[in-house]
Scaffold this active site. Structure first.
Site: not given
Ligand code: ADP
Ligand code: MG
Length: 399
Positions: A207, A119
């Site tokens: 993101e 992530y």
């Protein structure tokens, strides 16, 4: 402003960032044509909606056992079957709310052999006045649970925009991802490319989840979400052209056409206010009186009759609205002009719910006279507290 995954990937690819090949599709035929251009034999068919959680999402029209909004397909026939099932149906994810979102676009992309999911996100950290890079070794579809249960697995690295991205930032990112050798180098390079894209495109948020390490040792962006600072969009015509109004609340789109700042909320008291600060205070005081605002609406400083009418119409389109509170400070605008606008608008829209108006400022007495003599059941209020009390009471009375 938000954009779709495939659009964000197009933008990131221009910065040299590793993205699997893929093609957007509006029809089943386009999806199959797109897949034909990919090497195969593994394809991924992805719903393009402005919401995450698609992989674990469910289609309203399909059974509970049906696959979600991100599907692995092992042949062109599978791509066709998945595209047919997904297009036009409503995908419900943790981010869409119960109503879900209709899937009108797909993205057909290369299936990747994943060794590990990571992530990585960038956002504007207002508290520190810096850009925050949030990194975790635990990427994938459960990042929210990781943040909640094991926050120590998430590392935040902040970058001072005046100083810019330094090599040590890249090393910190690669270290937090526990990467070594060539992958470590790739992560440092990627972090810098993402920071450059984030700054140059005036992003509010970028993101990557998941960022993956492939079986053959490359870092690839498999999913990305990007949102932009609307105030900077004039500098990015190419990004502005990516706006998909079908993904936005229709009332919010209409409001933006009249230059009204409108955000739909869940309550039952419609608010029409000038100035964002006053609008916030009005919403707070409605809550203090035990009710909830149906919207945030700032008509701005130079509201005309036309603008006030448009604002009324937008508020009333929301079936949840059971009463309206108008709270206007006449500074540059005069209260009598505003009162005329309100009366005209109330007549135009055949106002059927209670309306409480609080005016303050220049020519307030004339304004109040106009409201009182309008023949309309407008309740006039003296101050903000009084106005909130009155609208809550009126709505209770009408219920
Ligand atoms: P969402 O975050 O909306 O659920 P993602 O694009 O992240 O959608 O997809 C969910 C999961 O599907 C990913 O975590 C990944 O495991 C898998 N996936 C997505 N794209 C690919 C791809 N191109 N190849 C292989 N697996 C993929
Ligand atoms: Mg994802």
């Amino acid at each position: 402003m938000n954009i779709h995954e495939y659009q964000a990937k197009e933008l990131l690819a221009k910065y040299g960032i590793g993205i699997p090949a893929g093609y957007p599709a509006l029809t089943v035929e386009e999806a199959v044509e797109g897949a034909k251009k990919l090497p195969g034999p593994l394809y991924v068919v992805k719903a393009q909606i402005h919401a995450g959680g698609r992989g674990k999402g469910k289609f309203k029209e399909l059974g509970a056992d049906a696959k979600g909004g991100v599907r692995l397909a092992k042949s062109l026939d599978d791509v066709k079957a998945d595209a047919t099932e997904m297009l036009g149906n409503t995908l419900v994810t943790v981010q869409t709310g119960d109503a879900g979102k209709q899937v009108n676009r797909l993205y057909v992309t290369d299936g990747v052999d994943i060794a590990k999911e990571y992530y990585l996100s960038l956002l504007v950290d207002r508290a520190s006045g810096r850009v925050a890079m949030v990194v975790s070794t635990e990427g994938g579809m459960d990042i929210e649970a990781v943040a909640h249960d094991t926050p120590e697995k998430i590392t935040t690295i902040t970058i001072d925009p005046a100083q810019g991205f330094m090599p040590h930032h890249g090393r910190a990112v690669a270290f937090a991802l526990k990467l070594s050798g060539d992958l470590n180098k790739q992560a440092q390079k990627l972090a810098k490319q993402l920071y450059t894209a984030f700054m140059e495109l005036d992003c509010a948020m970028l993101e990557i989840n998941p960022l993956v390490e492939t079986e053959d040792g490359n870092l690839l962006v498999l999913d990305t979400k990007m949102s932009f600072d609307s105030n900077a969009l004039y500098r990015h015509k190419d990004v502005e052209a990516m706006r998909d109004e079908t993904e936005e609340d229709p009332s919010e789109v209409e409001a933006s056409e009249y230059d009204l700042a409108y955000i739909k909320l869940d309550g039952n008291i419609g608010c029409m206010v000038n100035g964002a600060g006053l609008a916030m205070a009005t919403m707070d005081i409605i809550k203090l009186n035990g009710a909830f605002p149906a919207n945030f609406l700032d008509v701005g400083g130079g509201a005309t009759t036309e603008k006030v009418t448009a604002a009324f119409k937008i508020i009333l389109k929301d079936p949840a609205v059971e009463g309206i509170l108008v709270n206007i400070f006449g500074g540059i605008m005069k209260c009598d002009v505003i009162a005329n606008g309100i009366v005209q608008a109330a007549k135009d829209v055949n106002l059927s719910v209670p309306l409480v108006v609080r005016l303050e400022g220049t020519n307030v007495e004339q304004g109040k006279d106009i409201l009182n003599n309008s023949g309309l059941p407008i309740v006039s209020a003296d101050d903000l507290g009084d106005a909130a009390k009155k609208i809550v009471a009126e709505v209770k009375k009408a219920a």
